[in-house]
Design a protein around this motif. Sequence first.
Motif, PDB file in Angstrom:
ATOM      1  N   ALA A 280       0.764  -1.090   0.102  1.00  0.00           N
ATOM      2  CA  ALA A 280      -0.018   0.085   0.099  1.00  0.00           C
ATOM      3  C   ALA A 280       1.033   1.272   0.104  1.00  0.00           C
ATOM      4  CB  ALA A 280      -0.889   0.253   1.212  1.00  0.00           C
ATOM      5  N   THR A 281       0.404   2.129  -0.973  1.00  0.00           N
ATOM      6  CA  THR A 281       1.377   3.324  -0.753  1.00  0.00           C
ATOM      7  C   THR A 281       0.591   4.741  -0.732  1.00  0.00           C
ATOM      8  OG1 THR A 281       2.689   2.453  -2.674  1.00  0.00           O
ATOM      9  CG2 THR A 281       2.961   4.922  -2.391  1.00  0.00           C
ATOM     10  N   LEU A 282       0.861   5.169   0.099  1.00  0.00           N
ATOM     11  CA  LEU A 282       0.351   6.906   0.519  1.00  0.00           C
ATOM     12  C   LEU A 282       0.654   7.653  -0.621  1.00  0.00           C
ATOM     13  CD1 LEU A 282      -1.481   8.016   2.624  1.00  0.00           C
ATOM     14  CD2 LEU A 282       0.736   8.934   3.745  1.00  0.00           C
ATOM     15  N   SER A 283      -0.422   8.000  -1.588  1.00  0.00           N
ATOM     16  CA  SER A 283       0.057   8.676  -2.565  1.00  0.00           C
ATOM     17  C   SER A 283      -0.389  10.142  -2.524  1.00  0.00           C
ATOM     18  CB  SER A 283      -0.744   8.245  -3.861  1.00  0.00           C
ATOM     19  OG  SER A 283      -0.655   6.831  -4.162  1.00  0.00           O
ATOM     20  N   GLU A 284      -1.341  10.683  -1.799  1.00  0.00           N
ATOM     21  CA  GLU A 284      -1.569  11.765  -1.289  1.00  0.00           C
ATOM     22  C   GLU A 284      -1.780  11.880   0.288  1.00  0.00           C
ATOM     23  OE1 GLU A 284      -1.926  14.855  -3.061  1.00  0.00           O
ATOM     24  OE2 GLU A 284      -1.461  13.698  -5.012  1.00  0.00           O
ATOM     25  N   PHE A 285      -1.739  12.997   0.740  1.00  0.00           N
ATOM     26  CA  PHE A 285      -1.740  13.378   2.219  1.00  0.00           C
ATOM     27  C   PHE A 285      -1.701  15.026   2.364  1.00  0.00           C
ATOM     28  CE2 PHE A 285      -0.810  14.023   6.747  1.00  0.00           C
ATOM     29  CZ  PHE A 285      -1.438  12.985   7.104  1.00  0.00           C
ATOM     30  N   ALA A 286      -2.790  15.549   2.940  1.00  0.00           N
ATOM     31  CA  ALA A 286      -3.076  17.026   2.952  1.00  0.00           C
ATOM     32  C   ALA A 286      -3.864  17.138   4.142  1.00  0.00           C
ATOM     33  CB  ALA A 286      -3.927  17.420   1.794  1.00  0.00           C
ATOM     34  N   ALA A 287      -3.244  17.705   5.146  1.00  0.00           N
ATOM     35  CA  ALA A 287      -3.844  18.098   6.531  1.00  0.00           C
ATOM     36  C   ALA A 287      -3.083  19.154   7.026  1.00  0.00           C
ATOM     37  CB  ALA A 287      -4.299  16.830   7.421  1.00  0.00           C
ATOM     38  N   ALA A 288      -3.653  19.972   8.069  1.00  0.00           N
ATOM     39  CA  ALA A 288      -2.718  20.855   8.943  1.00  0.00           C
ATOM     40  C   ALA A 288      -2.490  20.113  10.074  1.00  0.00           C
ATOM     41  CB  ALA A 288      -4.077  22.074   9.505  1.00  0.00           C
ATOM     42  N   PRO A 289      -1.366  20.670  10.688  1.00  0.00           N
ATOM     43  CA  PRO A 289      -0.504  19.947  11.620  1.00  0.00           C
ATOM     44  C   PRO A 289      -1.536  19.244  12.647  1.00  0.00           C
ATOM     45  CG  PRO A 289       0.849  21.803  10.978  1.00  0.00           C
ATOM     46  CD  PRO A 289      -0.389  21.940  10.324  1.00  0.00           C
ATOM     47  N   GLY A 290      -2.369  20.076  13.162  1.00  0.00           N
ATOM     48  CA  GLY A 290      -3.342  19.403  14.251  1.00  0.00           C
ATOM     49  C   GLY A 290      -4.120  18.525  13.851  1.00  0.00           C
ATOM     50  N   HIS A 291      -4.416  18.296  12.676  1.00  0.00           N
ATOM     51  CA  HIS A 291      -5.131  17.119  12.198  1.00  0.00           C
ATOM     52  C   HIS A 291      -4.417  16.164  11.492  1.00  0.00           C
ATOM     53  CE1 HIS A 291      -8.323  20.426  11.752  1.00  0.00           C
ATOM     54  NE2 HIS A 291      -8.921  19.681  12.662  1.00  0.00           N
ATOM     55  N   ALA A 292      -3.142  16.356  11.339  1.00  0.00           N
ATOM     56  CA  ALA A 292      -2.262  15.146  10.493  1.00  0.00           C
ATOM     57  C   ALA A 292      -2.157  13.982  11.148  1.00  0.00           C
ATOM     58  CB  ALA A 292      -0.951  15.810  10.200  1.00  0.00           C
ATOM     59  N   PRO A 293      -2.139  13.775  12.613  1.00  0.00           N
ATOM     60  CA  PRO A 293      -2.064  12.425  13.338  1.00  0.00           C
ATOM     61  C   PRO A 293      -3.533  11.692  13.048  1.00  0.00           C
ATOM     62  CG  PRO A 293      -1.124  14.417  14.890  1.00  0.00           C
ATOM     63  CD  PRO A 293      -1.744  15.066  13.426  1.00  0.00           C
ATOM     64  N   ALA A 294      -4.418  12.162  13.283  1.00  0.00           N
ATOM     65  CA  ALA A 294      -5.667  11.744  12.762  1.00  0.00           C
ATOM     66  C   ALA A 294      -5.772  11.208  11.495  1.00  0.00           C
ATOM     67  CB  ALA A 294      -6.664  12.614  13.080  1.00  0.00           C
ATOM     68  N   LEU A 295      -5.333  11.772  10.468  1.00  0.00           N
ATOM     69  CA  LEU A 295      -5.356  11.381   9.306  1.00  0.00           C
ATOM     70  C   LEU A 295      -4.216  10.520   8.932  1.00  0.00           C
ATOM     71  CD1 LEU A 295      -6.572  11.772   6.323  1.00  0.00           C
ATOM     72  CD2 LEU A 295      -4.880  13.761   5.992  1.00  0.00           C
ATOM     73  N   MET A 296      -3.130  10.476   9.257  1.00  0.00           N
ATOM     74  CA  MET A 296      -2.136   9.349   9.296  1.00  0.00           C
ATOM     75  C   MET A 296      -2.459   8.127   9.995  1.00  0.00           C
ATOM     76  SD  MET A 296       0.717   8.502   8.021  1.00  0.00           S
ATOM     77  CE  MET A 296       1.476   9.933   7.601  1.00  0.00           C
ATOM     78  N   ALA A 297      -3.142   8.102  11.268  1.00  0.00           N
ATOM     79  CA  ALA A 297      -3.593   6.956  11.751  1.00  0.00           C
ATOM     80  C   ALA A 297      -4.811   6.286  10.776  1.00  0.00           C
ATOM     81  CB  ALA A 297      -4.198   7.386  13.186  1.00  0.00           C
ATOM     82  N   GLY A 298      -5.793   6.961  10.505  1.00  0.00           N
ATOM     83  CA  GLY A 298      -6.777   6.459   9.855  1.00  0.00           C
ATOM     84  C   GLY A 298      -6.054   5.979   8.257  1.00  0.00           C
ATOM     85  N   SER A 299      -5.173   6.559   7.816  1.00  0.00           N
ATOM     86  CA  SER A 299      -4.621   6.093   6.558  1.00  0.00           C
ATOM     87  C   SER A 299      -3.741   4.760   6.828  1.00  0.00           C
ATOM     88  CB  SER A 299      -3.792   7.014   5.916  1.00  0.00           C
ATOM     89  OG  SER A 299      -4.444   8.268   5.744  1.00  0.00           O
ATOM     90  N   LEU A 300      -3.286   4.667   7.907  1.00  0.00           N
ATOM     91  CA  LEU A 300      -2.335   3.277   8.157  1.00  0.00           C
ATOM     92  C   LEU A 300      -3.394   2.162   8.616  1.00  0.00           C
ATOM     93  CD1 LEU A 300       0.709   5.089  10.143  1.00  0.00           C
ATOM     94  CD2 LEU A 300       0.578   4.133   7.671  1.00  0.00           C
TER      95      LEU A 300
END
Length: 307
Positions: A280-300
Motif C-alpha cells: 500500500a502506498t500513501l499517494s496523497e496526504f493533506a492536513a494541517a498539523p493539528g489534524h495530521a496525526p488523525a489522518l495518518m492513523a486512519g490512513s495506516l
Amino acid sequence: MIPTPPDPFDEWLAVPIGAESADPRFVVRRVRPEEFDQIYDCVDSGFGKKRPRALYDWLYRQNPYGRARVWITEEKEGGRILKTGAYFPWPIWRGNEAHRGSLAGDAATVPDWQRKGLSADRRRVRKSHPWHRSIVTISGPNYGSRVVATKAGEDSSILGPLRGGVAVLRAGALIERGGLPSWMAQPLGAIATPIFSGWSRLGTRAHPAIRFEPLGRFETAFDEITLRTMGFPMYWCPHNADWLNWRYLDHPVERYEAFALVEGDRPVGYSVIRLAGDEATLSEFAAAPGHAPALMAGSLRVCLLYT
C-alpha cells in the motif's frame, strides 16, 4: 477553488516553430490526437512491453488539464515513427502564480534506432517552439534518460532521488523477506509488530468530533485544504478536485482509495492510498498539523486492513 485551465493543445499545435530536422532523412514534428495510437505503438516497441490502451487514453486524452503534447522523429520516406516524447499538461504554480506546467514522459525510441543520436535533433527542434522557455517541466527520468540529459549538458537540472519512508505494518512478513524461514519470522513478527504500531494510538481518540471516512469523489471543497496545507512559495503542484479524481479515482488500471478527515460537517484533510497486492502506498496526504496525526492513523489502518 483551484481552477482547471483550458486545454492549450490547439494553440500549442498552431504556433509556428523556428527549426526543422537537420537530417534530410527525418522529420521532427508535433503530433495530432488522431495519431496517438501510432505513438502508443512506438512506446510499446521502445520499452519492449505492451501497455493497455485504456491506460494510454487516460494519460494522453483524458487529463483534465489537456491533451498530451507529443514530439516525434519520423522517416520522411514511409512515415515510420522512430522516436517519441510526450509532455502531459500538469498543475504547477510558483507561490500563488499559475504557470504552464508539464510532466515529461514516454521518451522512447524503436529498438533498431536506439543509441543512434536521434535525441539531439528532436531536442533542438522542440526547443525552437516559442513556448519552450515559458513551460515549467518536471519528470522522473530513468537511467537511459539521465544519460541522454548528461550528454546534452542538461544534467544540472536533475535534482536526484526523492525522499521516502516506510511504515512497518506486519513485521513478520518483513522479517521473512530478510531471509529468515517463516517458522522463525512469524514469532518474531508477533513480538515486533506492536513495537512498530505506536501509530495506532494516534488519531481520533483525542478528537471525538473528527471522522475518518471513505471518499467517493473529490469536490471543490477539498481545494481549500490543498491551498492551506500544501501551498509553497516556490514551485509546487496544486492538485485540485478535477485532477485528483482523474489521477487516482479514474485510473483505468491501478486501484486507489480516497479518504476524508471530517470535522463536524466540513472536510479538514484527505489522503489517497494505492493498493496493489500486499503493498500500500500513501499517494496523497493533506492536513494541517493539528489534524495530521488523525489522518495518518486512519490512513495506516486502511493500509493494514487491505494488505
